[in-house]
Design a protein around this motif. Sequence first.
Motif, mmCIF file in Angstrom:
data_model
loop_
_atom_site.group_PDB
_atom_site.id
_atom_site.type_symbol
_atom_site.label_atom_id
_atom_site.label_comp_id
_atom_site.label_asym_id
_atom_site.label_seq_id
_atom_site.Cartn_x
_atom_site.Cartn_y
_atom_site.Cartn_z
ATOM 1 N N ALA A 167 0.748 -1.383 0.031
ATOM 2 C CA ALA A 167 -0.083 -0.256 -0.066
ATOM 3 C C ALA A 167 0.938 1.215 -0.035
ATOM 4 C CB ALA A 167 -0.934 -0.057 1.091
ATOM 5 N N ARG A 168 2.010 1.080 0.362
ATOM 6 C CA ARG A 168 3.272 2.265 0.461
ATOM 7 C C ARG A 168 4.147 2.375 -0.863
ATOM 8 N NH1 ARG A 168 0.732 1.357 4.917
ATOM 9 N NH2 ARG A 168 0.511 2.806 6.673
ATOM 10 N N VAL A 169 4.142 1.298 -1.693
ATOM 11 C CA VAL A 169 5.053 1.381 -2.729
ATOM 12 C C VAL A 169 4.325 1.705 -3.985
ATOM 13 C CG1 VAL A 169 6.496 -0.042 -4.146
ATOM 14 C CG2 VAL A 169 6.070 -0.563 -1.946
ATOM 15 N N ALA A 170 4.865 2.832 -4.657
ATOM 16 C CA ALA A 170 4.318 3.476 -5.539
ATOM 17 C C ALA A 170 4.584 2.739 -6.905
ATOM 18 C CB ALA A 170 4.587 5.050 -5.647
ATOM 19 N N ARG A 171 3.615 2.721 -7.961
ATOM 20 C CA ARG A 171 3.938 2.267 -9.289
ATOM 21 C C ARG A 171 4.556 3.461 -9.983
ATOM 22 N NH1 ARG A 171 3.725 -2.393 -11.883
ATOM 23 N NH2 ARG A 171 2.601 -1.743 -13.467
ATOM 24 N N TRP A 172 5.211 3.077 -11.002
ATOM 25 C CA TRP A 172 5.732 4.250 -12.073
ATOM 26 C C TRP A 172 6.545 5.132 -11.017
ATOM 27 C CZ3 TRP A 172 4.516 3.104 -16.867
ATOM 28 C CH2 TRP A 172 3.420 2.484 -17.141
ATOM 29 N N TYR A 185 -2.556 11.121 -4.649
ATOM 30 C CA TYR A 185 -1.981 9.982 -4.050
ATOM 31 C C TYR A 185 -1.232 9.265 -5.118
ATOM 32 C CZ TYR A 185 -5.575 11.071 -0.504
ATOM 33 O OH TYR A 185 -6.454 11.757 0.286
ATOM 34 N N PRO A 186 -0.190 8.652 -4.601
ATOM 35 C CA PRO A 186 0.465 7.745 -5.605
ATOM 36 C C PRO A 186 -0.292 6.349 -5.869
ATOM 37 C CG PRO A 186 1.578 7.353 -3.403
ATOM 38 C CD PRO A 186 0.446 8.569 -3.350
ATOM 39 N N TYR A 187 -0.081 5.728 -7.054
ATOM 40 C CA TYR A 187 -0.900 4.677 -7.327
ATOM 41 C C TYR A 187 -0.088 3.401 -6.874
ATOM 42 C CZ TYR A 187 -3.813 1.292 -9.974
ATOM 43 O OH TYR A 187 -4.755 0.283 -10.282
ATOM 44 N N VAL A 239 1.254 -0.337 -5.349
ATOM 45 C CA VAL A 239 1.457 -1.927 -5.772
ATOM 46 C C VAL A 239 0.230 -2.531 -5.205
ATOM 47 C CG1 VAL A 239 2.795 -3.872 -5.835
ATOM 48 C CG2 VAL A 239 3.803 -1.696 -6.077
ATOM 49 N N ALA A 240 -0.430 -2.148 -4.160
ATOM 50 C CA ALA A 240 -1.745 -3.035 -3.590
ATOM 51 C C ALA A 240 -2.780 -2.800 -4.600
ATOM 52 C CB ALA A 240 -1.902 -2.329 -2.305
ATOM 53 N N GLN A 241 -3.023 -1.464 -4.948
ATOM 54 C CA GLN A 241 -3.995 -1.205 -6.051
ATOM 55 C C GLN A 241 -3.746 -1.887 -7.357
ATOM 56 O OE1 GLN A 241 -3.828 3.246 -4.957
ATOM 57 N NE2 GLN A 241 -5.769 3.118 -5.956
ATOM 58 N N HIS A 242 -2.503 -1.913 -7.955
ATOM 59 C CA HIS A 242 -2.276 -2.437 -9.121
ATOM 60 C C HIS A 242 -2.613 -4.180 -8.749
ATOM 61 C CE1 HIS A 242 0.086 -3.865 -12.082
ATOM 62 N NE2 HIS A 242 0.860 -4.858 -11.416
ATOM 63 N N SER A 243 -2.501 -4.497 -7.652
ATOM 64 C CA SER A 243 -2.376 -6.160 -7.623
ATOM 65 C C SER A 243 -3.924 -6.345 -7.898
ATOM 66 C CB SER A 243 -2.021 -6.604 -6.194
ATOM 67 O OG SER A 243 -0.560 -6.233 -6.275
ATOM 68 N N ILE A 244 -4.611 -5.406 -7.049
ATOM 69 C CA ILE A 244 -6.441 -5.901 -7.307
ATOM 70 C C ILE A 244 -6.839 -5.505 -8.722
ATOM 71 C CG2 ILE A 244 -8.604 -5.012 -6.537
ATOM 72 C CD1 ILE A 244 -7.171 -4.181 -3.553
ATOM 73 N N LEU A 281 -1.229 -11.894 -5.692
ATOM 74 C CA LEU A 281 0.214 -12.008 -4.985
ATOM 75 C C LEU A 281 1.352 -11.984 -5.773
ATOM 76 C CD1 LEU A 281 -0.485 -14.678 -2.228
ATOM 77 C CD2 LEU A 281 -0.390 -11.902 -1.801
ATOM 78 N N HIS A 282 0.824 -11.761 -7.075
ATOM 79 C CA HIS A 282 1.909 -11.514 -8.280
ATOM 80 C C HIS A 282 3.071 -11.071 -8.014
ATOM 81 C CE1 HIS A 282 0.005 -8.009 -10.226
ATOM 82 N NE2 HIS A 282 1.240 -8.052 -10.831
ATOM 83 N N ASP A 283 2.935 -9.635 -7.402
ATOM 84 C CA ASP A 283 3.837 -8.581 -7.134
ATOM 85 C C ASP A 283 4.124 -8.375 -5.757
ATOM 86 O OD1 ASP A 283 4.607 -7.810 -9.757
ATOM 87 O OD2 ASP A 283 3.060 -5.927 -9.643
ATOM 88 N N ALA A 284 3.856 -9.495 -4.985
ATOM 89 C CA ALA A 284 4.009 -9.580 -3.407
ATOM 90 C C ALA A 284 5.430 -9.225 -2.785
ATOM 91 C CB ALA A 284 3.192 -10.697 -2.805
ATOM 92 N N PRO A 285 6.487 -9.784 -3.664
ATOM 93 C CA PRO A 285 7.798 -9.481 -3.031
ATOM 94 C C PRO A 285 8.161 -8.063 -2.925
ATOM 95 C CG PRO A 285 7.686 -11.319 -4.586
ATOM 96 C CD PRO A 285 6.382 -10.981 -4.679
ATOM 97 N N GLU A 286 7.577 -7.215 -3.729
ATOM 98 C CA GLU A 286 7.595 -5.796 -3.829
ATOM 99 C C GLU A 286 7.522 -5.175 -2.446
ATOM 100 O OE1 GLU A 286 5.963 -3.993 -7.240
ATOM 101 O OE2 GLU A 286 6.587 -5.503 -8.426
#
Length: 194
Positions: free
Chosen positions: A27-32, A40-42, A44-49, A72-77
């Motif tokens: 929820a705190r890691v920003a895409r792009w 707000y930043p977009y 990785v949690a939102q991207h995952s959904i 969970l495809h990007d969960a390691p992030e």
Amino acid sequence: MLSGRRLDILDPSPLDVELSDIAHGLARVARWNGQTQGDYPYSVAQHSILVLDLFQNHNPFATAAGALHALLHDAPEYVMGDIISPFKAAMGGNYKEVENRLLGAIHVRFSLSAVPPATLVKQIKKADREAAYFEAVHLAGFEPPEARRLFGTPSVPEFDLDQFDRLIRPCPTREAHDRFVTTFDSLSAKLDAL
């Protein structure tokens, strides 16, 4: 981790993986790298959904396990950050090995196969590329032709996706966190019911 777990990123144990840490981090890691429009930043949690939604749209009979793999495809992030694809490719193999080891531990922690079948990986990758296209056009300032060249043409128009406007709108960290946890819990309950 905030949960109190100690995660060895080079030799991760499924016992040290907690959903609360994953949701908090994603929820705190920003895409792009944060280069998106909005207040707000977009995340990785939102991207995952969004990827999950696209995956389920393409695979309406997917199992709960397949859907969890997609979410969970990007969960390691949650601990590795979201490194943009061109830089990740330039970094080479060791980065990918560490990422895959961590993803395998995450999968095992949540009763999934450590390595999903190749067909499932391909389906998730398709949804991931389509999500990148929509994010590029709606959030990162790309023109559609450029996004199509980089990510391909989505096989589903955005207006066919339930709640697309909600899925693509950057939101506060707490909201992204809570959506991710709620989505995970819903899928996990279906997995447990089997």
